[in-house]
Scaffold this active site. Structure first.
Site, PDB file in Angstrom:
ATOM      1  N   ASP A  67       0.836  -1.202   0.000  1.00 60.64           N
ATOM      2  CA  ASP A  67       0.000   0.000   0.000  1.00 60.64           C
ATOM      3  C   ASP A  67       0.871   1.252   0.000  1.00 60.64           C
ATOM      4  O   ASP A  67       2.048   1.217   0.358  1.00 60.64           O
ATOM      5  CB  ASP A  67      -0.996   0.000   1.160  1.00 60.64           C
ATOM      6  CG  ASP A  67      -0.422  -0.567   2.459  1.00 60.64           C
ATOM      7  OD1 ASP A  67       0.794  -0.799   2.522  1.00 60.64           O
ATOM      8  OD2 ASP A  67      -1.193  -0.772   3.401  1.00 60.64           O
ATOM      9  N   GLU A 126      -5.556   3.723   3.608  1.00 56.13           N
ATOM     10  CA  GLU A 126      -6.028   4.408   4.807  1.00 56.13           C
ATOM     11  C   GLU A 126      -7.403   5.033   4.604  1.00 56.13           C
ATOM     12  O   GLU A 126      -8.028   5.479   5.562  1.00 56.13           O
ATOM     13  CB  GLU A 126      -5.031   5.490   5.225  1.00 56.13           C
ATOM     14  CG  GLU A 126      -3.647   4.974   5.596  1.00 56.13           C
ATOM     15  CD  GLU A 126      -3.633   4.162   6.889  1.00 56.13           C
ATOM     16  OE1 GLU A 126      -4.670   4.117   7.581  1.00 56.13           O
ATOM     17  OE2 GLU A 126      -2.589   3.573   7.195  1.00 56.13           O
TER      18      GLU A 126
END
Length: 378
Positions: A67, A126
């Site tokens: 990520d 996130e």
């Protein structure tokens, strides 16, 4: 300083919000362009990147995900390479995750594996969540892996530790935003107003009863209100109040039950305070559920190694949209020890960079072993 240590520090300087990782994407692309290209194909999806590494005699396709996004946190580390983007920080280890991903690409770009590999650099973990739409993208459709692997840094474990478990590893999660709208007024005339600060305070207390009185004590769930806003001045009765929080559960059914109870409590506040309320569930992430056979096989493989230590951990209330990959594709995620006293999302998080080489070696050795194992069996 190793190349990958420098890469991590470069990435640490440029944290960006989800789906705005423009500098990050370009940095990754620029590095990948320096590698031998004969086995590589590269696609971009929004601010993400997919790197297809062709194997010598492929019978299956592995996937590895890293990520990319940062967090809206003001950095307080001791680094001399702090964030250059004011108010943003790589406080969840995504700078390490991406660096490890580049290490995996580098290894297999120069040392061809038998099977194919897709390394996925995914934006917006996130929030608002990049995994689910990336899985549905045309760019990934014909490159869909047969097995997925991911990792997450773990501050509490020493470097050299790999921690995981079969079954649920991370929780189901949901954001929670509640807006209360009433009637404002002068503090001297409370009977002519409808105070949303009082209503909000009542609701915060009521929300804490859900876990204590509505959820089986043998189950696990969390409702946290992390931010409360209301009012404009000390002598003005607040017309509006806003509660922001998060929900974590270890089962999808419990998430449904918690949300249902929240809705009932909010309706009670509306009736009791003669106000209006709006609920926004924000981003919702599926549990990270490790496929048992693959996870046990990986754990057994790690146990045979002398350079890493395996820990069979318990499940955590952490949220991760990698769960969407594991819903669609068999695989697993594991914790990578980075040995720092500060937890994830902390402004002083300083993960050990020694963990980068540990992770690159572990992942590339595992994938090579797995690929050759299948080749021998075939």
């Amino acid at each position: 300083m190793t190349t990958f240590t420098q890469i991590r520090r470069d990435l640490h300087r440029i944290p960006e919000p989800g789906f705005q990782e423009f500098k990050t994407q370009q940095y990754l692309l620029d590095y990948i362009a320096t590698l031998p290209q004969q086995h590589l194909e590269i696609r971009t999806w929004r601010t993400g990147i997919l790197v297809y590494i062709h194997g010598s005699a492929p019978k299956r396709r592995f996937g590895y995900r890293a990520d990319m996004d940062g967090l809206p946190i003001v950095e307080q580390t001791s680094y001399d390479f702090q964030s250059e983007h004011e108010g943003y920080m790589h406080a969840c280890g995504h700078d390490l995750h991406m660096t490890i991903g580049l290490g995996v690409v580098t290894h297999f770009a120069t040392t061809q594996m038998t099977d194919d590999l897709v390394v996925i650099f995914q934006p917006a973990e996130e929030g608002p969540g990049g995994a689910k739409p990336m899985l549905a993208s045309a760019e990934l459709a014909d490159w869909m892996p047969d097995q997925m692997i991911g990792l997450h840094v773990a501050p509490e474990y020493p470097v050299g530790t790999i921690a995981t478990r079969a079954g649920i590893l991370f929780a189901n999660t949901s954001e929670l935003f509640i807006d209360l709208i009433g009637t404002g007024g002068h503090a001297a005339y409370p009977h002519k107003a409808n105070d949303m600060v009082v209503a909000g305070c009542q609701l915060v207390g009521q929300l804490q009863t859900i876990i204590a009185r509505n959820i089986n004590p043998l189950d696990s769930a969390v409702v946290t209100i992390g931010k409360v806003e209301g009012g404009t001045k000390q002598n003005i009765i607040a017309e509006r109040a806003r509660l922001e929080g998060t929900i974590r559960t270890l089962s999808a059914d419990t998430m449904i039950a918690v949300k249902s109870r929240i809705e009932a409590l909010v309706k009670g506040i509306e009736a009791g305070f003669e106000c209006q309320a709006e609920i926004d569930w924000g981003s919702n992430y599926l549990q990270v559920f490790n496929e048992a056979t693959l996870t046990h096989e990986f754990m057994g493989w790690v146990e045979q190694r002398s350079d890493v230590n395996l820990v069979e951990c318990t499940e955590a209330m952490t949220g991760e949209d990698f769960g969407y990959f594991l819903e669609a594709i068999p695989g697993f995620m594991f914790w990578l020890g980075v040995d720092t006293p500060y937890g994830l999302h902390h402004a002083k998080l300083e993960p050990s960079e020694d963990a980068i080489e540990v992770a690159i070696t572990t992942i590339t050795d595992y994938l090579s072993w797995k690929s050759e194992q299948r080749a021998v069996q075939s």
